[in-house]
Design an enzyme around this catalytic site. Structure first.
Site, mmCIF file in Angstrom:
data_model
loop_
_atom_site.group_PDB
_atom_site.id
_atom_site.type_symbol
_atom_site.label_atom_id
_atom_site.label_comp_id
_atom_site.label_asym_id
_atom_site.label_seq_id
_atom_site.Cartn_x
_atom_site.Cartn_y
_atom_site.Cartn_z
ATOM 1 N N GLU A 392 6.316 40.384 25.017
ATOM 2 C CA GLU A 392 7.682 39.692 25.299
ATOM 3 C C GLU A 392 8.010 39.591 26.774
ATOM 4 O OE1 GLU A 392 8.499 37.778 23.014
ATOM 5 O OE2 GLU A 392 7.409 38.748 21.190
ATOM 6 N N HIS A 395 6.357 36.743 28.232
ATOM 7 C CA HIS A 395 6.850 35.480 28.280
ATOM 8 C C HIS A 395 7.998 35.374 29.227
ATOM 9 C CE1 HIS A 395 4.884 33.923 24.740
ATOM 10 N NE2 HIS A 395 5.272 35.026 24.099
#
Length: 599
Positions: A392, A395
């Protein structure tokens, strides 16, 4: 916050463990003002109807106001959505998200003329106008509109589609409420203690070394889902029917073409992925035979496959320790990258731990304004959660670079590209942990984990992608979807992908009706293409020099300024061909070979 068996209420979670949403709005009152501003901004833009093509100056003026409206709408929706995801039982948050969505749908329907009016202009005149430097913030947006021109409908038709946008989400919203709020999985006995079985703790149970615990959790989990099989099948069928309605309304040949066209991804990329994985089934099936031998069981069950090969290594990694692992593992990307990411992970970007009503899993939610937020359900005794943090974080750093190097109207990268940045980070964390393994058992542990991660991201997501394709093609050919049909498709795929080493339960095929990503059609294949590209690029960056690293940063900074295949070519990998998929599968084979020797 230390992990306990008790899942806290949202109100009891310390502020230091929550994300800091003040980068979007300082107060709820500020959010209310921004929400209220959407309607008048839309009303002002309506005045440009039938006037966008009058002059270059008029179009530029309208585009500037249009961008301001949607930039405001983006942070209004994100703020409300983040609050709702943190506690899906918070009715005030539900109300906020609903109001935000209604405002956006209303503005979208009122401004549905905008894109169709631009694409109705003479291509020659429009292309000449956007060469003016004043249009630099909007040039790529208009060029991408022209790519979509064959499938943009009349103003009235676009308005109808915009008006039904909110209702089109009903299937997914109902599924999410059912899965996260209304299904009660009870507790599982672990060493004499009743431990809650939840969406978030599910993966933790499947890694428990006690096979009886894994079996009990599996049977309870899928037993609860099976009681609702017809409801779940109806919800997914509704989602598929919605996809096909939009496909046919716009005139695409298939739902698959519809999903891929906007990003200029050929349908062959999707089909090549499935074909290439099928051609390499022998290694996958051998992996499960080795896995069965390593576990020392007479039969291999579906609830066994998330176990590491070694049983003797216990892991306990605090949140702060996980951040430092990320810092060291991602060092090849440079100090700016690691300092920015780690500061964010420690200071306001992340909602760290599980609480009652919180959405399961993990995600990154970056927008043009504010922090690129991350939702985690971090568990200190689940080493995979360190990989999730890095994933994450990839991202979020992609969002961080994209928003700082592109104007609003073309900063947002595609999901196809997003899964590269995230799995790139996972690959570097794996390399770091393997390199620093102190014993053969620890090495075997990380090798098996990486084999499992590749399998989960490449093989498993390809199986999911194949399921989605088969389901959509059945409806497109006139066959309705039922629980029996969907479970039949999924069971056949389970048997093909796992091979003869696996013994399934009677309700193992219920897995196909509990995957949230299926409600965003043809999304999951991007995980498989993403890990293939990421493994190639990680190898290129770690074994290359400054030029290779800069190529990767060009990709991170490109945002939505290029189509994904083009952006990845700049980084150094060509995803229009099957080669990166085959190379990733070859890498998987190497790991399986090494594991076989150790076992």
């Amino acid at each position: 916050m230390s992990n306990t068996n008790k899942v806290p209420e949202r109100k009891d979670v310390p502020a230091s463990d929550k994300w800091d949403l003040t980068s979007l709005f300082k107060t709820d009152e500020e959010w209310e003002k921004a929400l209220a501003s959407i309607e008048p901004m839309a009303a002002e833009l309506i005045q440009y109807k039938n006037k966008l093509g009058e002059s270059k100056e008029t179009l530029l003026e309208a585009l500037t106001k249009y961008a301001k409206l949607w930039q405001t709408a983006e942070i209004v929706e994100n703020y409300a959505s983040l609050q709702h995801n943190a506690d899906e039982g918070d009715q005030e948050a539900v109300n906020k998200e609903g109001r935000a969505q209604m405002a956006v749908v209303k503005a979208s329907s009122e401004l549905s003329f905008f894109d169709s009016e631009i694409t109705a202009m003479d291509d020659g005149k429009l292309n000449a106008w956007i060469e003016d430097p004043e249009f630099k913030d909007y040039k790529i947006y208009i060029q991408k509109l022209l790519h979509l021109k064959p499938y943009i409908l009349s103003e009235k038709e676009e308005r109808i589609l915009a008006l039904q946008a909110e209702s089109s989400e009903t299937a997914y919203k109902t599924f999410s409420i059912l899965e996260n709020l209304e299904l009660d999985f009870g507790t599982i006995d672990v060493n004499g203690k009743a431990v809650p079985l939840t969406q978030s703790s599910w993966s933790q149970f499947l890694k428990n070394p006690d096979r009886n615990v894994r079996k009990a959790a599996y049977e309870r989990f899928y037993g609860v889902f099976e009681k609702h099989e017809n409801t779940l099948a109806s919800l997914y069928a509704g989602s598929v029917n919605q996809d096909i309605f939009e496909t046919r309304a716009r005139g695409y040949n298939s739902s698959l073409e519809h999903a891929l066209y906007s990003n200029k991804v050929p349908v062959e990329v999707y089909r090549n992925l499935i074909d290439t994985v099928h051609k390499n089934f022998d290694t996958l099936h051998r992996y499960y035979r080795i896995f069965k031998k390593a576990l020392g069981t007479e039969d291999l069950r579906h609830y066994d496959v998330y176990m590491p090969f070694t049983k003797d290594i216990e892991t306990h990694t605090s949140y702060d320790e996980a951040v430092e692992i990320c810092r060291k593992a991602l060092a090849p990307l440079g100090k700016e990258y690691t300092d920015t990411l780690c500061d964010g992970l420690l200071n306001g970007w992340v909602d760290r731990y599980e609480n009652k009503g919180k959405r399961s899993g993990a995600f990154s939610s970056g927008c043009f304004t504010g922090y690129p937020y991350i939702l985690l359900n971090y568990k200190e005794d689940v080493i995979r959660d360190v990989f999730t943090m890095a994933h994450e974080g990839g991202h979020s750093m992609h969002s961080w670079y994209s928003s700082r190097n592109n104007p609003f109207m073309c900063y947002n990268y595609t999901i196809f590209e997003a899964e590269v940045a995230s799995t790139f980070n996972e690959e570097l964390v794996y390399q770091y942990l393997l390199k620093n393994a102190k014993t053969d058992e620890e090495k075997k542990y990380y090798l098996s984990m990486r084999a499992g991660d590749i399998l989960a991201t490449l093989h498993r997501q390809t199986m999911f992608a194949e399921f989605e394709l088969k389901a959509h093609e059945l409806v497109e050919s006139g066959t309705p979807l039922s629980a029996e049909v969907l479970r039949g498709i999924y069971r056949e795929l389970l048997e093909q992908y796992f091979g003869d080493a696996m013994t399934f339960e009677s309700n193992s095929d219920m897995e196909g009706l509990r995957i949230p990503h299926f409600y965003s059609a043809f999304y999951v294949y991007k995980y498989a293409t993403g890990i293939s590209a990421a493994m190639a690029l990680a190898d290129r960056v770690t074994n290359g020099g400054e030029a290779e690293r800069e190529d990767y940063f060009k990709f991170l900074k490109s945002g939505g300024s290029r189509y994904p295949i083009e952006a990845l070519k700049i980084a150094g990998v060509d995803m229009s061909k099957a080669d990166p998929i085959q190379k990733a599968l070859d890498r998987f084979k190497d790991i399986v070979d090494e594991l076989e020797k150790l076992v």
